[in-house]
Design an enzyme around this catalytic site. Structure first.
Site, mmCIF file in Angstrom:
data_model
loop_
_atom_site.group_PDB
_atom_site.id
_atom_site.type_symbol
_atom_site.label_atom_id
_atom_site.label_comp_id
_atom_site.label_asym_id
_atom_site.label_seq_id
_atom_site.Cartn_x
_atom_site.Cartn_y
_atom_site.Cartn_z
ATOM 1 N N HIS A 196 5.351 0.339 -7.539
ATOM 2 C CA HIS A 196 4.126 1.113 -7.770
ATOM 3 C C HIS A 196 4.443 2.409 -8.531
ATOM 4 O O HIS A 196 3.838 2.698 -9.572
ATOM 5 C CB HIS A 196 3.471 1.434 -6.416
ATOM 6 C CG HIS A 196 2.190 2.192 -6.521
ATOM 7 N ND1 HIS A 196 0.958 1.577 -6.536
ATOM 8 C CD2 HIS A 196 1.939 3.520 -6.637
ATOM 9 C CE1 HIS A 196 -0.001 2.487 -6.655
ATOM 10 N NE2 HIS A 196 0.578 3.688 -6.710
ATOM 11 N N GLU A 197 5.407 3.155 -8.007
ATOM 12 C CA GLU A 197 5.751 4.419 -8.665
ATOM 13 C C GLU A 197 6.340 4.170 -10.056
ATOM 14 O O GLU A 197 6.128 4.952 -10.980
ATOM 15 C CB GLU A 197 6.713 5.240 -7.807
ATOM 16 C CG GLU A 197 6.187 5.622 -6.419
ATOM 17 C CD GLU A 197 4.830 6.304 -6.424
ATOM 18 O OE1 GLU A 197 4.517 7.010 -7.396
ATOM 19 O OE2 GLU A 197 4.061 6.100 -5.456
ATOM 20 N N HIS B 187 3.566 4.112 -12.518
ATOM 21 C CA HIS B 187 3.194 5.469 -12.951
ATOM 22 C C HIS B 187 4.248 6.031 -13.923
ATOM 23 O O HIS B 187 3.920 6.629 -14.943
ATOM 24 C CB HIS B 187 3.109 6.408 -11.740
ATOM 25 C CG HIS B 187 1.953 6.138 -10.824
ATOM 26 N ND1 HIS B 187 0.655 6.122 -11.268
ATOM 27 C CD2 HIS B 187 1.901 5.884 -9.490
ATOM 28 C CE1 HIS B 187 -0.160 5.884 -10.239
ATOM 29 N NE2 HIS B 187 0.570 5.730 -9.143
ATOM 30 N N GLU C 146 -3.710 4.476 -11.946
ATOM 31 C CA GLU C 146 -3.682 3.417 -10.924
ATOM 32 C C GLU C 146 -3.688 2.032 -11.561
ATOM 33 O O GLU C 146 -3.104 1.091 -11.024
ATOM 34 C CB GLU C 146 -4.873 3.548 -9.965
ATOM 35 C CG GLU C 146 -4.730 4.613 -8.911
ATOM 36 C CD GLU C 146 -3.501 4.483 -8.009
ATOM 37 O OE1 GLU C 146 -3.390 3.515 -7.248
ATOM 38 O OE2 GLU C 146 -2.633 5.378 -8.088
#
Lengths: 497, 497
Positions: free
Chosen positions: B266-267, B270, B296
């Site tokens: 997830h990170e 980003h 997101e």
């Protein structure tokens, strides 16, 4: 509000702003040295530059200077504010007479010269660096002329930049004593020695276990993890902001486990000093350690006097042995103590042992002093360096990389810095001698920590932060500098073996 | 200098100063979250506060605002400067009509309310937090009134704070579609299911090996270590300054190895976005990712659509298996894929699976919307929450800690934030569908990295940074929001299993 309170409020708002930039600079530098990605270095350097510019703008702001001068006229001014104002005035006076364009030119020169020095050292070519060193020396001579006053002149002006109130007279007396007493002694004891290191010194030591052992050392010196951080970087250093945030780094080498142990103890000396400064000084300009000499006196006491003593290792050597059974299982405590206290004539200052170290400093001190007086020119510095190394250490210098080019200091304009290393070490011995009168140090170390030692140093040195001049603090703690303590300690220790 | 160039120079000097404070704030926050000692937190918070005050002073400086307004009058102004000025004007317009005393009061309230929310959650006592939430809602309603214009009113004003140009109309349409299509489907498939997790999911996994596997994941997503850092913190996050310094954190749990894997992916989503922004935007106000929704959409695409796919794990599962032989040796790829794609009705948003996640958001969205319109009052929010959880997820809420008190957002005044999570996920599916038309994604993932995917996303999304509005960027990349892509992806994926 009364006039004085108005002035104090104004002064505080300037100080608060400087502390903000100082705090940001502290964290940005720490981050850059320990973890910032390579790609970010350009941006980071730019922002660090902008922060110091903002701080500098306050230092040179006429309104700030007027505020300080007005405050200093009040006899009722509290001691800490007064001392802070005095320091600021001294700082301002240092640069006010240097023409701005020359000052800026010099900063640009330093930016280039450190880069060129690196190139010259790597390629073992002094000619590359020589023109830069000439310009640096030339600027420093002119700087001395601009800054000469009735009270201060010559090399003293530069010494004072790194150690307030240190003078050439003190240094000459100090190094004369070392030259007369240490040089012949070292000559004598190193004559018949072989220089081979025991196998366990250069064996391989697991890095993670070394890291773990640093934690043991930190505990032994009572480092407070709630107000500090240990990390890794290329070159070990300590930095701090208030006594609530004190950080240091270590560099671990697989084939040189002693390096990490002693740099850890050294940095812990700096860190203990900073952690023990009185909390009431936090967020003032007096919140940090007072000077190079006082800082080195602490780091070298913990690293050498305590950290190379049998008393300390009586508790910790068994732990180290247990951690590295394969390498140390058959090495006795006495063999270990002997290995960490060898005396050897070598070429590189930062690798020198405790006994020969100050001779390396003496070489640099004498060269700097003579450069500033005009007795020596850069054209002759390589020969002068080599001759002194031969005279004091009895060895030939095979290359400039191992000789006159080895240290970064001069390329960064830091002339006047070197003596603080040796004088700091000397004060370590002198303070330790005083402390021995008050507390039973071997009994204290047998308990497995430096609690009692820390307490003595806190009372005598640490708690004051920068609220007094370093020579005042040292004088009150152990009297005026007397190199006899240092030489007696070095020679006494060696004879005991 | 021409008038426009004079104005641009003035604007740049303001921006440079804001970037300096921004850069310092970035490093200070990162340091505080990842390593600063506990004892330093008070000082650190103070300096972070002073930095944001300094930034705020520029934003509200009449000379800065005049400069921006003057620049916007030039039709010849370059696009990037114009967009930066527009954003600044929008930012200023947002607060200019709020009375300063009310604004300051609200900041003080938020400081307290986050603390009280923590207490209330820990003691499972909504009454403690209720008066604070009432005041927050009251302020937000007044804020809407102050900020109402011909173009924007009601809840739209708050939505726009977190996602420029997002409206209640869009959200209503979006969630209506989810309610109609996802709720009955989830109800159907979860009826006959047992909720027991396979033993390997909750087994113990060595933390250092987990850390090592994060490095493998980083490599698979082509994270550039020269321009980034991975570290650990209590809650995972990504932060960045320019594309040269992009950092993220992971938290490792011994008994929940999947947590670190998916928060890392997830990170990394980003982080990939930030690393791929065009370098020409560095050190401008447009150098970062454009909005919550776009961010997101990236993090959830890498975490869920790619990171929970069989195609991705076909390459990486054997590596994971080899690293954790004892736990995974007998677990097949299909069993692993099934375990990371279970659907289960649960109470906590941040632990929810991909399919039920948007229903948690829907609950919060509807409550916020009704609070802002006055249809709902804080006195009834607990009952309203519980009813919606029952209606959409079919489960009873046993306590406020597991219900209305679970999220930090409202206590921080963040009303309007939640929808971005779900809409971001929906855009992830929509973008992925578009990308599938251009590149053979399974073939690309079979190569063991996301190089081709990164390239597509860079071209369509990343490179623009904040030089356009988020809805423009998304529209150009994949058309207007159509929740059908999202629901089709979620249901299709589940049916495939």
């Amino acid at each position: 509000m009364s006039k004085i309170n108005e002035l104090k409020a104004k002064y505080k708002s300037y100080v608060d702003e400087m502390l903000l930039y100082g705090h940001c600079g502290y964290v940005l530098s720490w981050d850059m040295e320990t973890e910032a990605p390579n790609g970010s270095v350009n941006d980071r350097s730019k922002y660090l530059g902008e922060l110091s510019k903002k701080g500098f703008q306050i230092v040179m702001n006429p309104d700030y200077i007027n505020t300080i001068n007005s405050l200093l006229e009040y006899s009722t001014l509290d001691k800490i504010t007064r001392h802070g104002c005095e320091l600021a005035k001294i700082g301002y006076d240092k640069i006010k007479n240097i023409p701005e364009n020359e000052y800026v030119e010099f900063q640009v020169l330093l930016g280039q010269s450190q880069h060129i020095w690196g190139q010259a050292k790597r390629s073992n070519n002094f000619e590359l660096f020589k023109p830069y060193l000439k310009k640096i020396v030339e600027f420093k001579r002119k700087e001395i002329a601009y800054r000469t006053t009735a009270d201060k002149k010559g090399y003293d002006i530069l010494l004072d930049d790194f150690e307030p109130n240190l003078t050439q007279k003190t240094c000459d007396k100090f190094f004369d004593y070392l030259r007369a007493n240490l040089v012949p002694y070292i000559n004598k004891i190193t004559k018949s020695k072989t220089n081979e290191k025991p196998a366990f010194v250069t064996a391989k030591y697991n890095l993670d276990k070394q890291r773990k052992f640093s934690r043991t050392l930190m505990k032994s010196l009572c480092f407070d993890n709630e107000r500090g951080v240990i990390k890794e970087s290329e070159h070990p250093f300590t930095s701090n902001f208030n006594n609530t945030d004190v950080r240091f780094t270590v560099h671990y080498y697989e084939k040189d486990f002693l390096s990490a142990i002693f740099s850890c103890l050294h940095e812990l000396g700096h860190a203990t000093y900073e952690q023990q400064i009185d909390s009431s000084l936090n967020n003032t300009v007096c919140s940090g350690g007072v000077s190079m000499v006082v800082h080195e006196s602490q780091s070298r006491m913990y690293e050498n006097i305590i950290g190379r003593s049998k008393e300390y290792w009586q508790v910790y050597y068994p732990k180290l042995q247990r951690m590295f059974k394969a390498n140390l299982g058959n090495v006795s405590l006495d063999e270990f103590i002997a290995a960490i206290n060898t005396v050897e004539k070598t070429l590189i200052r930062i690798e020198a042992d405790e006994m020969t170290y100050p001779l390396h400093i003496m070489v640099r001190y004498e060269l700097e002093r003579d450069l500033m007086s005009g007795k020596l020119e850069v054209d002759n510095i390589e020969q002068a360096w080599n001759k002194k190394i031969k005279d004091y250490l009895g060895i030939d210098v095979p290359s400039v990389a191992l000789g006159v080019l080895q240290d970064v200091h001069w390329s960064g304009g830091m002339i006047g810095y070197f003596p603080t290393y040796a004088i700091g070490s000397a004060y370590a011995a002198q303070l330790f001698a005083m402390m021995s009168k008050d507390i039973d140090i071997p009994a204290s170390l047998a308990k497995g920590n430096t609690k009692q030692i820390n307490k003595w140093l806190k009372e005598k040195i640490h708690r004051f932060g920068s609220t007094k001049y370093p020579n005042e603090i040292l004088h009150d703690a152990c009297g005026d500098l007397d190199p006899k303590y240092y030489v007696d300690y070095l020679i006494g220790k060696h004879k005991d073996k």
